[in-house]
Design a protein around this motif. Structure first.
Motif, PDB file in Angstrom:
ATOM      1  N   UNK A 140       0.810  -1.203   0.000  1.00 43.99           N
ATOM      2  CA  UNK A 140       0.000   0.000   0.000  1.00 43.99           C
ATOM      3  C   UNK A 140       0.839   1.246   0.000  1.00 43.99           C
ATOM      4  N   UNK A 141       0.175   2.351  -0.182  1.00 38.96           N
ATOM      5  CA  UNK A 141       0.786   3.652  -0.070  1.00 38.96           C
ATOM      6  C   UNK A 141      -0.119   4.510   0.766  1.00 38.96           C
ATOM      7  N   UNK A 142       0.362   5.643   1.180  1.00 45.30           N
ATOM      8  CA  UNK A 142      -0.458   6.473   2.058  1.00 45.30           C
ATOM      9  C   UNK A 142      -0.372   7.921   1.663  1.00 45.30           C
ATOM     10  N   UNK A 143      -1.421   8.626   1.961  1.00 46.49           N
ATOM     11  CA  UNK A 143      -1.499  10.052   1.716  1.00 46.49           C
ATOM     12  C   UNK A 143      -2.363  10.658   2.794  1.00 46.49           C
ATOM     13  N   UNK A 218      -8.660  -3.230  -0.050  1.00 41.48           N
ATOM     14  CA  UNK A 218      -8.888  -4.255  -1.067  1.00 41.48           C
ATOM     15  C   UNK A 218      -7.741  -5.258  -1.128  1.00 41.48           C
ATOM     16  N   UNK A 219      -6.536  -4.793  -0.858  1.00 44.32           N
ATOM     17  CA  UNK A 219      -5.363  -5.662  -0.921  1.00 44.32           C
ATOM     18  C   UNK A 219      -5.191  -6.472   0.358  1.00 44.32           C
ATOM     19  N   UNK A 220      -5.502  -5.886   1.492  1.00 40.10           N
ATOM     20  CA  UNK A 220      -5.170  -6.513   2.771  1.00 40.10           C
ATOM     21  C   UNK A 220      -6.275  -7.380   3.360  1.00 40.10           C
ATOM     22  N   UNK A 221      -7.541  -7.079   3.081  1.00 38.23           N
ATOM     23  CA  UNK A 221      -8.638  -7.824   3.708  1.00 38.23           C
ATOM     24  C   UNK A 221      -9.219  -8.849   2.747  1.00 38.23           C
ATOM     25  N   UNK A 222      -9.995  -9.789   3.310  1.00 34.20           N
ATOM     26  CA  UNK A 222     -10.663 -10.761   2.444  1.00 34.20           C
ATOM     27  C   UNK A 222     -11.736 -10.030   1.640  1.00 34.20           C
ATOM     28  N   UNK A 257      -2.109  -5.192  -6.957  1.00 33.64           N
ATOM     29  CA  UNK A 257      -2.788  -4.298  -7.874  1.00 33.64           C
ATOM     30  C   UNK A 257      -3.967  -4.948  -8.584  1.00 33.64           C
ATOM     31  N   UNK A 258      -3.788  -6.155  -9.084  1.00 37.24           N
ATOM     32  CA  UNK A 258      -4.871  -6.842  -9.789  1.00 37.24           C
ATOM     33  C   UNK A 258      -6.011  -7.195  -8.826  1.00 37.24           C
ATOM     34  N   UNK A 259      -5.659  -7.596  -7.635  1.00 33.87           N
ATOM     35  CA  UNK A 259      -6.682  -7.921  -6.636  1.00 33.87           C
ATOM     36  C   UNK A 259      -7.529  -6.692  -6.324  1.00 33.87           C
ATOM     37  N   UNK A 260      -6.880  -5.545  -6.148  1.00 36.38           N
ATOM     38  CA  UNK A 260      -7.618  -4.318  -5.839  1.00 36.38           C
ATOM     39  C   UNK A 260      -8.565  -3.954  -6.970  1.00 36.38           C
TER      40      UNK A 260
END
Length: 378
Positions: A140-143, A218-222, A257-260
């Motif tokens: 991930x990235x953050x802003x 989207x990337x980290x959770x089921x 990326x694809x999962x998200x």
């Protein structure tokens, strides 16, 4: 009369380091173990009157992390007002530069930024971007701040960002939390800020902006849980399809990326509740065609109904009956809507929480049978 609890003014409605409170003589170690204080994690305590929600968990976690840590994913979503994104008992997700060399610990899920650079921040109008973030469970990235491709700091947040005075020193003045709830605040104590965070400062904690938080989630959770959070971010206007597409495109070549992109494709801001999101996604994952949320069904009387989930081409609908449907007035309105829909030629099935969690395969079979009877062919 029972003894009055001992709460120094500097610690009222606070989350603080116990060792620092003892060092300054505000409490003894014996008093820390008293009923006035909640031990949230190692050496981190809170006024026991504070609500035990994910905001409290976030404030406690940040006191155990370096100043450039940023709350991310579902934790950031909670701070943006999506209360079902996480609970007090759930892990706090944070982004930290790899150079900080901080590992995950019980209750804190650490995701590291790929570039060995401090997390950039803005302190007014401006933008900030980062390299890819990776962790044991994703990337991930953050802003910070507004939901745009570039981000601006929110009012009152600048002093909490990395590299600025006050990263760990916060005001004790009365303020509002993320949900707008005003809580008591003591008169400012000259040295109290170094102890910890006021109960109402969850709204000031540095966090990923909504579109980025959606990508991290989207990337980290089921997927089912992640989609429900993204649904809420969309439904409440905290982010947009365009913003999600932009962040997905920017992170397309990064891990996850694809999962998200797949999760974003399943999202629908029309969902009225997390269980409705769960139901919709699970039906799709079970192989059924994607339903439309809140599809308008005009009646001859001029009334327009909006079933929770609908397949307009087959005139099949599914209504989710939550706990509030047990209310007599609500039940009357639901049955009236059902009669109107059936009278208009629709097949209407009902799903309950029990069926969603304990009898889902049978529910899928019923919905599939209704669609097939109306002409659907897989």
């Amino acid at each position: 009369m029972p003894p009055q609890p001992h709460r120094p003014g500097a610690l009222e409605w606070q989350v603080f380091r116990g060792s620092e409170a003892v060092r300054r003589g505000l409490l003894t170690r014996h008093q820390l173990r008293g009923a006035s204080w909640l031990r949230v994690r190692h050496d981190v305590y809170a006024d026991v009157r504070l609500h035990r929600d994910h905001g409290l968990a976030c404030r406690a976690a940040m006191l155990r992390l370096p100043p450039d840590a940023v709350l991310a994913g579902p934790s950031a979503a909670w701070l943006h007002g999506i209360e079902h994104a996480a609970s007090f008992a759930d892990d706090v997700h944070v982004l930290i530069p790899r150079s900080a060399r901080v590992d995950s610990q019980p209750g804190i899920r650490v995701h590291t930024l790929g570039a060995d650079l401090p997390i950039p921040a803005t302190h007014g109008a401006g933008t900030a971007t980062h390299g890819a973030g990776t962790a044991t469970h994703g990337a991930g990235t953050a802003t910070h701040g507004a939901d745009a491709g570039g981000l601006s700091a929110q009012p009152g947040q600048a002093s909490l960002y990395p590299g600025t005075p006050g990263t760990r020193a916060i005001s004790l003045a009365t303020d509002c939390g993320p949900a707008g709830l005003r809580v008591p605040g003591p008169a400012a104590d000259p040295g109290a800020a170094s102890l910890g965070r006021a109960s109402h400062d969850a709204g000031r904690l540095p966090r990923s902006q909504p579109a980025q938080a959606a990508w991290e989630t989207a990337v980290w959770l089921e997927p089912v849980q992640a989609v429900a959070i993204v649904d809420s971010l969309l439904g409440r206007g905290l982010t947009t399809r365009a913003a999600l597409a932009a962040v997905a495109g920017h992170n397309a070549d990064r891990p996850g990326g694809r999962r998200a992109q797949w999760v974003f494709g399943l999202a629908d801001g029309g969902a009225q509740s997390p269980p409705e999101s769960h139901l919709r996604v699970r039906l799709v994952l079970a192989g059924l065609p994607r339903p439309v949320t809140q599809h308008p069904v005009p009646l001859a009387s001029g009334l327009v109904l909006h079933p929770d989930l609908a397949w307009p081409g087959f005139q099949v609908a599914v209504e989710y009956d939550g706990h509030w449907h047990a209310d007599a007035d609500q039940l009357h309105r639901d049955r009236q809507r059902l009669n109107h829909l059936v009278g208009a030629g629709w097949v209407v099935l009902h799903a309950t929480s029990r069926r969603l969690h304990q009898d889902f395969p049978a529910l899928v079979r019923e919905v599939r049978a209704a669609l097939v009877a109306r002409g659907w062919r897989r």
